[in-house]
Design an enzyme around this catalytic site. Structure first.
Site, PDB file in Angstrom:
ATOM      1  N   GLU A  86       0.828  -1.219   0.000  1.00  0.00           N
ATOM      2  CA  GLU A  86       0.000   0.000   0.000  1.00  0.00           C
ATOM      3  C   GLU A  86       0.858   1.264   0.000  1.00  0.00           C
ATOM      4  O   GLU A  86       1.735   1.433   0.861  1.00  0.00           O
ATOM      5  CB  GLU A  86      -0.924  -0.015   1.233  1.00  0.00           C
ATOM      6  CG  GLU A  86      -1.886   1.151   1.223  1.00  0.00           C
ATOM      7  CD  GLU A  86      -2.958   1.088   2.307  1.00  0.00           C
ATOM      8  OE1 GLU A  86      -3.268  -0.022   2.794  1.00  0.00           O
ATOM      9  OE2 GLU A  86      -3.470   2.160   2.664  1.00  0.00           O
ATOM     10  N   LYS A 264      -7.638  -0.035  11.212  1.00  0.00           N
ATOM     11  CA  LYS A 264      -7.023  -0.584   9.989  1.00  0.00           C
ATOM     12  C   LYS A 264      -5.774   0.222   9.660  1.00  0.00           C
ATOM     13  O   LYS A 264      -4.742  -0.328   9.258  1.00  0.00           O
ATOM     14  CB  LYS A 264      -8.032  -0.539   8.839  1.00  0.00           C
ATOM     15  CG  LYS A 264      -7.580  -1.235   7.565  1.00  0.00           C
ATOM     16  CD  LYS A 264      -6.813  -0.351   6.614  1.00  0.00           C
ATOM     17  CE  LYS A 264      -6.454  -1.088   5.348  1.00  0.00           C
ATOM     18  NZ  LYS A 264      -5.596  -0.295   4.455  1.00  0.00           N
ATOM     19  N   ASP A 280       3.530 -13.705  12.218  1.00  0.00           N
ATOM     20  CA  ASP A 280       2.184 -14.089  11.802  1.00  0.00           C
ATOM     21  C   ASP A 280       1.264 -12.860  11.851  1.00  0.00           C
ATOM     22  O   ASP A 280       0.806 -12.456  12.918  1.00  0.00           O
ATOM     23  CB  ASP A 280       1.702 -15.206  12.758  1.00  0.00           C
ATOM     24  CG  ASP A 280       0.336 -15.753  12.409  1.00  0.00           C
ATOM     25  OD1 ASP A 280      -0.414 -15.079  11.687  1.00  0.00           O
ATOM     26  OD2 ASP A 280       0.015 -16.854  12.883  1.00  0.00           O
ATOM     27  N   HIS A 378      -1.919  10.658  -0.887  1.00  0.00           N
ATOM     28  CA  HIS A 378      -1.986   9.389  -1.615  1.00  0.00           C
ATOM     29  C   HIS A 378      -1.736   9.586  -3.102  1.00  0.00           C
ATOM     30  O   HIS A 378      -1.278   8.692  -3.783  1.00  0.00           O
ATOM     31  CB  HIS A 378      -3.396   8.800  -1.479  1.00  0.00           C
ATOM     32  CG  HIS A 378      -3.528   7.801  -0.378  1.00  0.00           C
ATOM     33  ND1 HIS A 378      -3.062   6.526  -0.491  1.00  0.00           N
ATOM     34  CD2 HIS A 378      -4.073   7.889   0.846  1.00  0.00           C
ATOM     35  CE1 HIS A 378      -3.317   5.871   0.629  1.00  0.00           C
ATOM     36  NE2 HIS A 378      -3.928   6.680   1.464  1.00  0.00           N
TER      37      HIS A 378
HETATM   38  C1  MEV Z   1      -5.937   3.628   4.683  1.00  0.00           C
HETATM   39  O1  MEV Z   1      -5.303   2.412   4.374  1.00  0.00           O
HETATM   40  C2  MEV Z   1      -5.909   3.888   6.179  1.00  0.00           C
HETATM   41  C3  MEV Z   1      -6.754   5.080   6.651  1.00  0.00           C
HETATM   42  O2  MEV Z   1      -8.083   4.935   6.135  1.00  0.00           O
HETATM   43  C4  MEV Z   1      -6.720   5.044   8.149  1.00  0.00           C
HETATM   44  C5  MEV Z   1      -7.703   6.008   8.795  1.00  0.00           C
HETATM   45  O3  MEV Z   1      -8.733   6.364   8.184  1.00  0.00           O
HETATM   46  O4  MEV Z   1      -7.437   6.364   9.963  1.00  0.00           O
HETATM   47  C6  MEV Z   1      -6.213   6.361   6.090  1.00  0.00           C
END
Ligand code: MEV
Length: 425
Positions: A86, A264, A280, A378
């Site tokens: 990513e 995430k 892992d 991004h």
């Molecule tokens: C993207 O991989 C992760 C984010 O969505 C985390 C977040 O929203 O805090 C940018």
């Protein structure tokens, strides 16, 4: 239907060599010579090693390995290897770390290296009685567990404690025994699973019940890694940025829909180091999310507050079952190099570094989201991915990506058009 006559029943597939498996798959999927050669190029993981790590190997899946710079953890500067597909994940850690470096960086700690193995006991009419019967045997249990792994005991690990829980379930009340074991520098799955399997027949014999599952718990809440860090307000762009980040955190902690994305992001950083070191990723992810729901409500893994001086302080605590021995950690040549770059000497140090990376990742995500939005950062790398998808090579990649960013629209059709224009001069 296309391919309807092909059979996935390939007798003895597991007994074939890697080359023979590739041939069988090529026949099934009509792979070209070039595609077969691609699979057989296993890069820096030798095919025979890959073949011994998992079953039915036909190749390897290479993921970029990046280095996060600027990290200062417990007064020590470290370069952090991160494996991720990513874009922006590595940059996010570098940026967060740069903004707290002059203020001392990250402080970390760990609750210990204890893992839990569970033994499920069913068919018990008197579960409270059975619970006490098992607890009475603590000394015998300790001895049986430690006999399973004299090497672990020799390096200071082994059985530490016993917990027995009476668990009402949809079918019956069960008695769940927890073996609490210090697995030191190993992630510990093999050690504790062996102990649970060895002990289970005794538990059944002592209580008159039947044992069913014998397996570790990934909710490793006796192996918690912690990180904290203060970002001075002047280093992060002022009070409004700080307050926007705190508000973003409050949103995540109150709302599981947001918390899932927030966590995430934390795992973007954590899983990248876990993977780079051959650990892992799924075990760590399962532990993290279960821990995030421990209050009966799925919330944020991090905490964000304002210090008495008005600075932003973040903290993160989560289960971190990672090791330096066992699994792919010692075998995978890239994991070995990654561990050397990190310069950690124990599983505890590794876990603490990983917690700091998770906190850094969350800082950058919250800051971007609470200010310019995530897309701006991004955009540049995403544009390069799209340029490559459009077929750009070498210098064309940057040129096409720049054209996309300038147009403000990062789309495959526009990348293809830009590439055609570029090639036609
Ligand atoms: C993207 O991989 C992760 C984010 O969505 C985390 C977040 O929203 O805090 C940018």
């Amino acid at each position: 239907m296309k391919n309807a006559n092909r059979s996935s029943r390939i007798a003895g597939f597991h007994k074939l060599s890697v080359d023979q498996r590739v041939q069988a798959v090529a026949q099934f999927a009509q792979l070209s010579e070039e595609e077969q050669a691609h699979l057989l190029n296993t890069g820096n993981l030798p095919a025979d090693m890959a073949d011994h790590l998992i079953e039915n190997v036909v190749g390897t899946m290479n993921i970029p390995l990046g280095i996060a710079t600027n990290m200062r953890i417990d007064g020590v500067d470290r370069l952090i290897p991160m494996a991720s597909e990513e874009s922006s994940v590595v940059a996010a850690v570098c940026n967060a770390a740069r903004q707290c470096y002059d203020n001392g960086g990250f402080i970390t700690s760990m609750s210990g290296t204890l893992m839990i193995a569970q033994i499920q006991l069913v068919g018990i009419s008197d579960p409270e009685h059975a619970r006490v019967q098992i607890l009475e045997r603590k000394q015998e249990i300790e001895q049986l567990c430690n006999e399973c792994d004299p090497i672990l005991v020799g390096i200071g690990g082994g059985f530490r404690d016993l917990e027995v829980r009476v668990l009402p379930t949809a079918s019956q009340t069960m008695v769940i025994t927890h073996l609490i074991v210090d697995t030191r520098d190993a992630m510990g799955a093999n050690a504790v699973n062996t102990m649970a399997e060895t002990l289970a027949p005794r538990v059944a014999q002592w209580t008159g019940g039947q044992t069913n599952l014998r397996i570790l718990s990934n909710l490793a809440d006796r192996r918690l890694a912690r990180a904290r860090c203060v970002w001075r307000t002047q280093d992060i762009g002022g009070d409004a940025v700080r307050d926007g980040m705190i508000s973003a955190y409050h949103f995540a902690d109150a709302d599981p829909y947001r918390a899932a994305t927030h966590n995430k992001g934390i795992m973007n950083g954590i899983s990248a180091v876990v993977l780079a070191t051959g650990n892992d990723t799924r075990a760590v992810e399962a532990g993290a999310h279960a821990y995030a729901a421990r209050r009966g409500h799925y919330g944020s893994l991090t905490r964000w507050e304002v210090t008495a001086e008005g600075n932003l302080v973040g903290s993160l605590e989560l289960p971190m079952a990672v090791g330096l021995v066992g699994g792919a950690t010692k075998l995978h040549p890239t994991a070995r190099v990654a561990l050397k770059i990190l310069g950690v000497e124990s599983a505890e140090q590794l876990a603490r570094v990983i917690a700091a990376v998770g906190l850094a990742q969350n800082f950058s995500a919250l800051k971007a989201l609470a200010t310019t939005g995530i897309q701006k950062g991004h955009m540049a790398l995403h544009a390069q991915n799209i340029a490559m998808m459009a077929g750009a090579n070498g210098e064309e990649i940057d040129k096409v990506a720049r054209m996309l960013v300038q147009s403000g629209k990062v789309r495959l059709d526009l990348a293809e058009k830009a590439l055609t224009e570029l090639r036609n001069g």
